[in-house]
Design a protein around this motif. Structure first.
Motif, PDB file in Angstrom:
ATOM      1  N   ILE A   1     -66.276  18.284  40.870  1.00 32.77           N
ATOM      2  CA  ILE A   1     -67.326  18.391  41.881  1.00 32.77           C
ATOM      3  C   ILE A   1     -67.636  19.870  42.050  1.00 32.77           C
ATOM      4  CG2 ILE A   1     -68.041  17.907  44.239  1.00 32.77           C
ATOM      5  CD1 ILE A   1     -65.711  15.877  44.376  1.00 32.77           C
ATOM      6  N   ILE A   2     -68.908  20.226  41.927  1.00 34.98           N
ATOM      7  CA  ILE A   2     -69.332  21.587  42.212  1.00 34.98           C
ATOM      8  C   ILE A   2     -70.027  21.575  43.569  1.00 34.98           C
ATOM      9  CG2 ILE A   2     -70.723  23.550  41.496  1.00 34.98           C
ATOM     10  CD1 ILE A   2     -70.419  22.677  38.633  1.00 34.98           C
ATOM     11  N   ASP A   3     -69.453  22.293  44.506  1.00 32.74           N
ATOM     12  CA  ASP A   3     -69.941  22.328  45.880  1.00 32.74           C
ATOM     13  C   ASP A   3     -70.788  23.575  46.070  1.00 32.74           C
ATOM     14  OD1 ASP A   3     -70.349  22.128  48.574  1.00 32.74           O
ATOM     15  OD2 ASP A   3     -68.237  22.232  49.156  1.00 32.74           O
ATOM     16  N   PHE A  42     -70.310  16.331  39.310  1.00 33.66           N
ATOM     17  CA  PHE A  42     -71.139  15.900  40.427  1.00 33.66           C
ATOM     18  C   PHE A  42     -71.421  17.117  41.296  1.00 33.66           C
ATOM     19  CE2 PHE A  42     -68.655  12.297  39.010  1.00 33.66           C
ATOM     20  CZ  PHE A  42     -69.612  11.307  38.893  1.00 33.66           C
ATOM     21  N   ILE A  43     -72.700  17.385  41.541  1.00 29.37           N
ATOM     22  CA  ILE A  43     -73.093  18.563  42.317  1.00 29.37           C
ATOM     23  C   ILE A  43     -73.440  18.128  43.734  1.00 29.37           C
ATOM     24  CG2 ILE A  43     -74.617  20.553  42.460  1.00 29.37           C
ATOM     25  CD1 ILE A  43     -75.227  20.191  39.491  1.00 29.37           C
ATOM     26  N   VAL A 101     -74.466  14.969  37.377  1.00 25.47           N
ATOM     27  CA  VAL A 101     -75.192  14.177  38.371  1.00 25.47           C
ATOM     28  C   VAL A 101     -75.306  15.003  39.645  1.00 25.47           C
ATOM     29  CG1 VAL A 101     -75.250  12.029  39.694  1.00 25.47           C
ATOM     30  CG2 VAL A 101     -74.244  12.061  37.390  1.00 25.47           C
ATOM     31  N   ALA A 102     -76.521  15.238  40.094  1.00 30.44           N
ATOM     32  CA  ALA A 102     -76.746  15.984  41.337  1.00 30.44           C
ATOM     33  C   ALA A 102     -77.023  14.999  42.466  1.00 30.44           C
ATOM     34  CB  ALA A 102     -77.910  16.949  41.174  1.00 30.44           C
ATOM     35  N   ILE A 133     -64.880  22.672  42.948  1.00 26.22           N
ATOM     36  CA  ILE A 133     -65.179  24.097  42.791  1.00 26.22           C
ATOM     37  C   ILE A 133     -66.323  24.461  43.734  1.00 26.22           C
ATOM     38  CG2 ILE A 133     -65.856  25.918  41.187  1.00 26.22           C
ATOM     39  CD1 ILE A 133     -64.956  24.071  38.898  1.00 26.22           C
ATOM     40  N   SER A 134     -66.082  25.450  44.578  1.00 29.12           N
ATOM     41  CA  SER A 134     -67.118  25.922  45.500  1.00 29.12           C
ATOM     42  C   SER A 134     -67.722  27.210  44.965  1.00 29.12           C
ATOM     43  CB  SER A 134     -66.516  26.168  46.888  1.00 29.12           C
ATOM     44  OG  SER A 134     -67.498  26.676  47.772  1.00 29.12           O
TER      45      SER A 134
END
Length: 208
Positions: free
Chosen positions: A35-37, A82-83, A4-5, A59-60
């Motif tokens: 969460i991908i930051d 989640f992006i 999900v973005a 994760i960044s």
């Protein structure tokens, strides 16, 4: 794995708030959540650093590493990703949109914000991904909410049947390294995020 973005080309719409709270909701529902930051401001990464829990993992990465990072998540049997994206960044937002099963677009209830979301909707259409607007920072008993929803309906823009209120618990929970469902389990904010999470789950399941 479902991705999900959270997109909005407008700053201050509440992308980070929505992303971190949805990820916490997933973790509380016993789902392995990441969460991908890809926002260079790394606000959600700083929130993740202040937590003492492994789920969700934050994760960044730069947007150019998004696809590889998603593959790592898939290989590690993550349930939800989640992006969190940056404002005013069309290229990275499009990259995120193309990797997503669903896009959530936070929007404050105002005419200015409705006009500003069109560029984000254009990105969703280019990526050919299902999207929904969620009204965020909604004031109680405000005619603006009704007027905004009517305007979105007239424009045939799909909306989430849940509004996210302007509540101090959203701010206080972040300072504690928590989501509102952890911080205020009996509050209205808990119900708002829980209902939003259920809506998201329903939409991504319907895509399967």
């Amino acid at each position: 794995m479902k991705t999900v973005a959270i997109l909005s080309q407008k700053g201050g719409a509440g992308k980070t708030t929505i992303a971190l709270n949805l990820s916490v909701a997933a973790s509380l529902n016993k789902k392995k959540s990441v969460i991908i930051d890809i926002d260079p401001q790394t606000s959600i990464t700083q929130w993740g650093d202040s937590r003492n829990k492994e789920n969700p993992t934050v994760i960044s990465v730069p947007a150019s590493r998004l696809s590889n990072t998603l593959n790592v998540c898939l290989n590690n049997k993550v349930d939800f990703v989640f992006i969190d994206t940056a404002p005013h960044a069309e290229q990275s937002s499009l990259m995120a949109a193309r990797q997503a099963d669903l896009i959530i677009i936070p929007c404050r209830p105002s005419v200015i914000d409705i006009r500003a979301i069109q560029s984000t909707i254009d990105i969703c259409k280019i990526a050919e991904v299902k999207y929904f607007i969620v009204l965020n920072q909604v004031l109680p008993r405000s005619n603006l909410t009704h007027d905004t929803l009517e305007a979105l309906k007239a424009l045939q823009i799909p909306t989430v049947p849940v509004n996210i209120g302007q509540r101090i618990s959203y701010i206080n929970s972040v300072t504690q390294g928590q989501g509102v469902m952890e911080f205020d389990p009996r509050g209205k904010s808990y119900q708002e995020i829980n209902n939003l999470y259920k809506f998201v789950v329903k939409q991504v399941k319907s895509k399967s």
